[in-house]
Design an enzyme around this catalytic site. Sequence first.
Site, PDB file in Angstrom:
ATOM      1  CG  ASP A  31      -6.590   2.946  -4.394  1.00  0.00           C
ATOM      2  OD1 ASP A  31      -6.683   3.184  -3.491  1.00  0.00           O
ATOM      3  OD2 ASP A  31      -5.555   2.308  -4.722  1.00  0.00           O
ATOM      4  CG  LEU A  81       4.376   7.474 -12.674  1.00  0.00           C
ATOM      5  CD1 LEU A  81       4.007   5.998 -12.605  1.00  0.00           C
ATOM      6  CD2 LEU A  81       5.110   8.040 -14.083  1.00  0.00           C
ATOM      7  CE  LYS A 116       0.820   4.227 -10.874  1.00  0.00           C
ATOM      8  NZ  LYS A 116       0.814   3.616  -9.541  1.00  0.00           N
ATOM      9  NE  ARG A 137       6.372   8.983  -3.662  1.00  0.00           N
ATOM     10  CZ  ARG A 137       4.981   8.974  -4.453  1.00  0.00           C
ATOM     11  NH1 ARG A 137       5.238   9.116  -5.714  1.00  0.00           N
ATOM     12  NH2 ARG A 137       3.842   9.035  -3.885  1.00  0.00           N
ATOM     13  CD  GLU A 173       6.001   0.753  -6.523  1.00  0.00           C
ATOM     14  OE1 GLU A 173       6.871   1.574  -6.634  1.00  0.00           O
ATOM     15  OE2 GLU A 173       4.707   1.040  -6.031  1.00  0.00           O
ATOM     16  CE  LYS A 288       8.380   4.230 -15.828  1.00  0.00           C
ATOM     17  NZ  LYS A 288       8.931   3.578 -14.976  1.00  0.00           N
ATOM     18  CB  CYS A 406     -31.564 -20.030  16.433  1.00  0.00           C
ATOM     19  SG  CYS A 406     -31.085 -21.133  14.809  1.00  0.00           S
ATOM     20  CB  CYS A 425     -27.979 -21.474  17.707  1.00  0.00           C
ATOM     21  SG  CYS A 425     -29.327 -22.638  18.027  1.00  0.00           S
ATOM     22  CB  CYS A 431     -29.807 -25.897  15.775  1.00  0.00           C
ATOM     23  SG  CYS A 431     -29.920 -24.704  14.437  1.00  0.00           S
TER      24      CYS A 431
HETATM   25  S1  IVH Z   1       7.897   5.409 -12.409  1.00  0.00           S
HETATM   26  C1  IVH Z   1       9.351   9.792 -12.201  1.00  0.00           C
HETATM   27  N1  IVH Z   1       7.171   3.169 -12.923  1.00  0.00           N
HETATM   28  O1  IVH Z   1       3.589   4.347  -8.961  1.00  0.00           O
HETATM   29  C2  IVH Z   1       8.577   8.420 -12.461  1.00  0.00           C
HETATM   30  N2  IVH Z   1       6.485   4.133 -10.859  1.00  0.00           N
HETATM   31  O2  IVH Z   1       1.801   6.708  -8.958  1.00  0.00           O
HETATM   32  C3  IVH Z   1       8.136   7.780 -11.312  1.00  0.00           C
HETATM   33  N3  IVH Z   1       4.913   2.642  -9.556  1.00  0.00           N
HETATM   34  O3  IVH Z   1       5.559   6.503  -7.075  1.00  0.00           O
HETATM   35  C4  IVH Z   1       7.822   6.372 -10.758  1.00  0.00           C
HETATM   36  N4  IVH Z   1       5.268   0.981 -10.782  1.00  0.00           N
HETATM   37  O4  IVH Z   1       5.641   3.875  -6.484  1.00  0.00           O
HETATM   38  C5  IVH Z   1       6.986   4.200 -11.882  1.00  0.00           C
HETATM   39  N5  IVH Z   1       6.650   0.812 -13.326  1.00  0.00           N
HETATM   40  C6  IVH Z   1       6.460   1.895 -12.593  1.00  0.00           C
HETATM   41  C7  IVH Z   1       5.775   1.817 -11.388  1.00  0.00           C
HETATM   42  C8  IVH Z   1       5.894   2.900 -10.607  1.00  0.00           C
HETATM   43  C9  IVH Z   1       4.658   1.360  -9.453  1.00  0.00           C
HETATM   44  C10 IVH Z   1       4.583   3.567  -8.514  1.00  0.00           C
HETATM   45  C11 IVH Z   1       5.764   4.363  -7.610  1.00  0.00           C
HETATM   46  C12 IVH Z   1       5.136   5.750  -7.910  1.00  0.00           C
HETATM   47  C13 IVH Z   1       3.825   5.529  -8.210  1.00  0.00           C
HETATM   48  C14 IVH Z   1       3.067   6.662  -8.876  1.00  0.00           C
END
Ligand code: IVH
Length: 687
Positions: A31, A81, A116, A137, A173, A288, A406, A425, A431
């Site tokens: 990632d 996000l 997350k 989604r 999620e 948030k 071996c 082997c 062995c």
């Molecule tokens: S909020 C408009 N909160 O992360 C807000 N997303 O990279 C959108 N995700 O699509 C999502 N934990 O699949 C939110 N606590 C969390 C999250 C979360 C995981 C995932 C979700 C989102 C992706 C974005």
Amino acid sequence: MEPRERHQDLCSLLTQYRWEYYVLDAPSVPDADFDRLMRELEAIERDHPEWVTPESPTQQVGPPADLSFTPVTHPSPMLSLDNAFSTDEVRAWHDRVVSLAGEAALADSGYMCEMKIDGLAVDLVYVDGVLTRAATRGDGRVGEDVTANVRTIGCIPYRLTGAGPGLLEVRGEVFLPLAGFAELNEALEEDGKKPFANPRNAAAGSLRLKDPKVTAARPLAFLCHGIGLTETPLASLSEAYERLSAWGLPTSDRATKLGTLAEVMAYIDALGEARYGLTHEIDGAVAKVDDVGLQRGLGATVRAPRWAIAYKFPPVEVTTTLLDIRVGVGRTGRVTPYAVMTPVKVAGSTVEQATLHNASEVRRKGVLIGDTVILRKAGDVIPEVLGPVLEARTGSERAFEMPVTCPECGAELGPEKVGDADLRCPNTRSCPAQLRERLIHLGSRTGLDIEGLGEKAVDAILAEHLVTDEGDIFGLTAAGLIRCPLFQRDEKGERALSKIGEKLLDQLEAAKTKPFDRYLVALSIRHIGKGVAPVIAARYPTIEELAAASEADLSQIEGVGPTLAAAVTDWFTVDWHAQIVGKWRAAGAMSPATVAETLPPTLAGLTVVVTGTVPGYSRDGATEAVVARGGKATGSVSKSTSVVVAGEGAGSKLVKAQSLGVPVIDATQFAQFLERGLDGLARPEMS
Ligand code: IVH
């Protein structure tokens, strides 16, 4: 490279990576690399906005909807996000919010901080309190209808508690907790199927299955992280979570309302610390703006809201240098290449070696010695080399060549059967690597449980050539052991047997009277482990009776398949195996007189899973007790499980049993169950 050219390159590379990630559930790069390339593309597009097309990876949210599931348009778009990769970037986000919304309004609102979760977002639509549709989604506007599968997720209520609103669109999620992931992969491997690379892929794969019954058996979980359309006005996210929770929807205990940026930073730190102790994977923290009015005012770009930011933790996939590929020889002679790497910290521990399985896996992964490689540690504790970072090649790398002989004894290697990917082997008797592993196995807890016969003792014995094979193990004497430094002590200038030497001889003596099933394990007969050995011993209580059994006889035993039956009869055809039996008998071990009395087979025909703690039994003890009564003890719950014994602390296996309708008994009924089988119980609870 010219920016225009680099732009095109990045677009095609990232389009490919997005396809691998979202559609194939099999990403080929970490990632972190993906994020890095995406940022590079974003930077180019900032300088050259005229190059941005709707197809650019920067303009995409999630995958194109998979057409095999009915497309559904979300009542309100599901955004993604924006990411921050450092605390400076979180601060920059905060500064921007302050400049747009004003310090005072933001202070009034505060922040909601959350995990997350590394899973996949779904949109749930409740109409008059009933779950009417669930969708992935997709591209944010149109997703796939996965209602049938989502309905099988235990913690998602079908009907909301109390008087729910007329319409509620809730987002969250779907994920697979680590224990469930390990269990699922174990079961897939047992069935000869390919395991999932990580819990996220497993969760995504599970939601896209065509058969909801199969999804039901996957221990998926869900946590809410937002709200879409609703008829109930909600002033803040924190209020929304309270409402959702009261309606019976799962919200996270870790979601915390905080007042200041400093507190947000401390939350991120603390979550980073707690990360590897959680029951599921997370890849960051999300902050948030709590106030919904303020959120509206801040608005969103096409991709993500301005009122939220995801801080991404440093990756669990890392890169390191592949210093060498060596090969190891196992107990059954299998020769396994493994990667030796520059030590690197990944998912909480330092890794410097990882198995590469066999030569064709090395080829498939395409790694060369000297490569920078991507190393991953999924929920599993086992690290895996994913592949090389091609851009990092210098030309000085060299290909691995599987040895033809071996590395331990020089015998020529070959596959056991035509078409086998593994090389072995063939020098099974002497062995040194194979003999070493067999001796360690013989002394292990599942074998004859000879504590003094661990790795060090075995190495010492082999270094002095005190045994030619395991047949000589009961013939060890004080005079022989004294030759090894490990077993020596000095007594007034004389060499005497050390305490651990004495202990080893005592334990060998004691092992002579161990029950026959332990000997069956100790003999290293292929496919005989602690599970099936008691079943075989119950039918053939002496080695003579077992030696006389034909493949057909053996196949009659419940739980013994043709491969195992053939392995047993093959074993007896080897002359040095017969000599082991002769030598052990001559030393007074494995004699029929000492064979433990067989218990009545009260559990014959039952497949039992023991989970959690059963008072009075160790983990192995409880399964041994099942097996000693003719039952089959397995580690994972499936449709064919007859009973699950759930002790204290039972977790995902219990949940799975309940979702599959497998009868569950509690630990207090265990003794009675052993004694009388299912008949002895009040009707087991059908859940
Ligand atoms: S909020 C408009 N909160 O992360 C807000 N997303 O990279 C959108 N995700 O699509 C999502 N934990 O699949 C939110 N606590 C969390 C999250 C979360 C995981 C995932 C979700 C989102 C992706 C974005």
